[in-house]
Design a protein around this motif. Sequence first.
Motif, PDB file in Angstrom:
ATOM      1  N   ILE A   4       0.838  -1.201   0.000  1.00 54.36           N
ATOM      2  CA  ILE A   4       0.000   0.000   0.000  1.00 54.36           C
ATOM      3  C   ILE A   4       0.876   1.257   0.000  1.00 54.36           C
ATOM      4  O   ILE A   4       0.620   2.198  -0.749  1.00 54.36           O
ATOM      5  CB  ILE A   4      -0.963  -0.006   1.202  1.00 54.36           C
ATOM      6  N   PHE A   5       1.936   1.264   0.803  1.00 55.44           N
ATOM      7  CA  PHE A   5       2.841   2.405   0.850  1.00 55.44           C
ATOM      8  C   PHE A   5       3.496   2.618  -0.521  1.00 55.44           C
ATOM      9  O   PHE A   5       3.601   3.748  -1.000  1.00 55.44           O
ATOM     10  CB  PHE A   5       3.885   2.202   1.942  1.00 55.44           C
ATOM     11  N   TYR A   6       3.920   1.529  -1.163  1.00 51.90           N
ATOM     12  CA  TYR A   6       4.508   1.608  -2.494  1.00 51.90           C
ATOM     13  C   TYR A   6       3.507   2.242  -3.465  1.00 51.90           C
ATOM     14  O   TYR A   6       3.861   3.117  -4.250  1.00 51.90           O
ATOM     15  CB  TYR A   6       4.887   0.206  -2.973  1.00 51.90           C
ATOM     16  N   MET A   7       2.256   1.798  -3.392  1.00 54.08           N
ATOM     17  CA  MET A   7       1.237   2.311  -4.305  1.00 54.08           C
ATOM     18  C   MET A   7       0.947   3.790  -4.045  1.00 54.08           C
ATOM     19  O   MET A   7       0.691   4.550  -4.982  1.00 54.08           O
ATOM     20  CB  MET A   7      -0.032   1.470  -4.192  1.00 54.08           C
ATOM     21  N   VAL A   8       1.000   4.204  -2.799  1.00 57.66           N
ATOM     22  CA  VAL A   8       0.808   5.621  -2.474  1.00 57.66           C
ATOM     23  C   VAL A   8       1.953   6.452  -3.050  1.00 57.66           C
ATOM     24  O   VAL A   8       1.728   7.520  -3.622  1.00 57.66           O
ATOM     25  CB  VAL A   8       0.709   5.819  -0.942  1.00 57.66           C
ATOM     26  N   LEU A   9       3.179   5.952  -2.929  1.00 62.75           N
ATOM     27  CA  LEU A   9       4.340   6.689  -3.420  1.00 62.75           C
ATOM     28  C   LEU A   9       4.410   6.749  -4.940  1.00 62.75           C
ATOM     29  O   LEU A   9       4.741   7.785  -5.513  1.00 62.75           O
ATOM     30  CB  LEU A   9       5.643   6.067  -2.887  1.00 62.75           C
ATOM     31  N   PHE A  10       4.113   5.611  -5.600  1.00 58.77           N
ATOM     32  CA  PHE A  10       4.398   5.506  -7.034  1.00 58.77           C
ATOM     33  C   PHE A  10       3.175   5.301  -7.927  1.00 58.77           C
ATOM     34  O   PHE A  10       3.302   5.247  -9.141  1.00 58.77           O
ATOM     35  CB  PHE A  10       5.394   4.368  -7.277  1.00 58.77           C
ATOM     36  N   ASP A  11       2.002   5.130  -7.339  1.00 54.37           N
ATOM     37  CA  ASP A  11       0.773   4.973  -8.109  1.00 54.37           C
ATOM     38  C   ASP A  11       0.813   3.753  -9.036  1.00 54.37           C
ATOM     39  O   ASP A  11       0.331   3.802 -10.169  1.00 54.37           O
ATOM     40  CB  ASP A  11       0.469   6.239  -8.906  1.00 54.37           C
ATOM     41  N   GLU A  12       1.433   2.687  -8.572  1.00 51.20           N
ATOM     42  CA  GLU A  12       1.442   1.420  -9.301  1.00 51.20           C
ATOM     43  C   GLU A  12       1.791   0.303  -8.326  1.00 51.20           C
ATOM     44  O   GLU A  12       2.210   0.558  -7.202  1.00 51.20           O
ATOM     45  CB  GLU A  12       2.439   1.435 -10.459  1.00 51.20           C
ATOM     46  N   TYR A  13       1.600  -0.934  -8.756  1.00 53.81           N
ATOM     47  CA  TYR A  13       1.912  -2.083  -7.911  1.00 53.81           C
ATOM     48  C   TYR A  13       3.417  -2.337  -7.886  1.00 53.81           C
ATOM     49  O   TYR A  13       4.096  -2.123  -8.894  1.00 53.81           O
ATOM     50  CB  TYR A  13       1.216  -3.342  -8.429  1.00 53.81           C
TER      51      TYR A  13
END
Length: 80
Positions: A4-13
């Motif tokens: 989830i944190f990755y997706m918040v930062l980069f807008d992808e999986y």
Amino acid sequence: MGIIFYMVLFDEYPFQGDGEILTKNIIENKWKLPEDKYEPDKKIISSKAVDLLKWMLTSNPKEWIRIVDIEAHPWFDMDW
């Protein structure tokens, strides 16, 4: 939490691929920072955020970061 944190930062999986490749990447914890969205020299995403992300995406259960350690991470002390 790391995904989830990755997706918040980069807008992808964080894990890429289709079908069996995707499954293999998840099992083997193969992910990388997207070059088009993470440029350390331009400070688009802070090094503190990337450090926290690496801790959060650790696959070894003995090394998993605890909530209290996430809250104490320097990324949360940044002046916004």
